[in-house]
Write a protein that holds these residues in place. Structure first.
Motif, PDB file in Angstrom:
ATOM      1  N   GLN A  39       0.817  -1.093  -0.033  1.00 50.84           N
ATOM      2  CA  GLN A  39      -0.122   0.068   0.112  1.00 50.84           C
ATOM      3  C   GLN A  39       0.777   1.180   0.020  1.00 50.84           C
ATOM      4  N   LYS A  43      -2.996   5.375  -1.730  1.00 50.84           N
ATOM      5  CA  LYS A  43      -3.527   4.494  -2.727  1.00 50.84           C
ATOM      6  C   LYS A  43      -4.309   3.312  -1.985  1.00 50.84           C
ATOM      7  N   GLN A  44      -4.802   2.336  -2.684  1.00 48.29           N
ATOM      8  CA  GLN A  44      -5.311   1.345  -2.277  1.00 48.29           C
ATOM      9  C   GLN A  44      -4.439   0.165  -1.911  1.00 48.29           C
ATOM     10  N   GLU A  46      -2.825  -3.336  -2.771  1.00 51.91           N
ATOM     11  CA  GLU A  46      -2.712  -3.890  -4.046  1.00 51.91           C
ATOM     12  C   GLU A  46      -2.115  -5.187  -3.755  1.00 51.91           C
ATOM     13  N   GLU A  88       8.580   4.006  -7.632  1.00 51.13           N
ATOM     14  CA  GLU A  88       7.143   3.659  -7.380  1.00 51.13           C
ATOM     15  C   GLU A  88       6.731   2.337  -6.626  1.00 51.13           C
TER      16      GLU A  88
END
Length: 114
Positions: A39, A43-44, A46, A88
């Motif tokens: 996470q 953001k959610q 994933e 990222e």
């Protein structure tokens, strides 16, 4: 009481590597799916990857070719080797195991600097 404890997170430069470990206690998950979610801020959560008891895997497209999951059923553990890290990939990484319900670790921070 089931516990999953992650270790191995930290700060690394882009292009570097980290290896996450997750050890389960309180129950045996050798016949169950284990894996990793992450996470990022804002953001959610994933799915990164899961691995079945017989070693079948499913990776998120964003990490294919860079991350490798493995497990040691004798140690009730799952691992995540992360190579060619990118900014990222920065997130909190959570180990999980599934048997009727999902059991979660507390998370470990991975920060990749550019």
């Amino acid at each position: 009481q089931v516990q999953l404890v992650e270790s191995g997170g930290g700060l690394v430069q882009a292009g570097g590597s980290l290896r996450l470990s997750c050890a389960a206690s309180g129950s045996i998950f050798s016949r169950n799916v284990m894996g990793w979610y992450r996470q990022a801020p804002g953001k959610q959560r994933e799915l990164v990857v899961y691995i079945t008891a017989v070693g079948a895997t499913n990776y998120a497209d964003s990490v294919k070719g860079r991350f490798t999951v493995s497990r040691d059923n004798a140690k009730n553990s799952v691992y995540l080797q992360m190579n060619s890290l990118k900014p990222e990939d920065t997130a909190v990484y959570y180990c999980y195991a599934f048997r009727g319900q999902t059991y979660w670790g507390q998370g470990t921070q991975v920060t990749v600097s550019s």
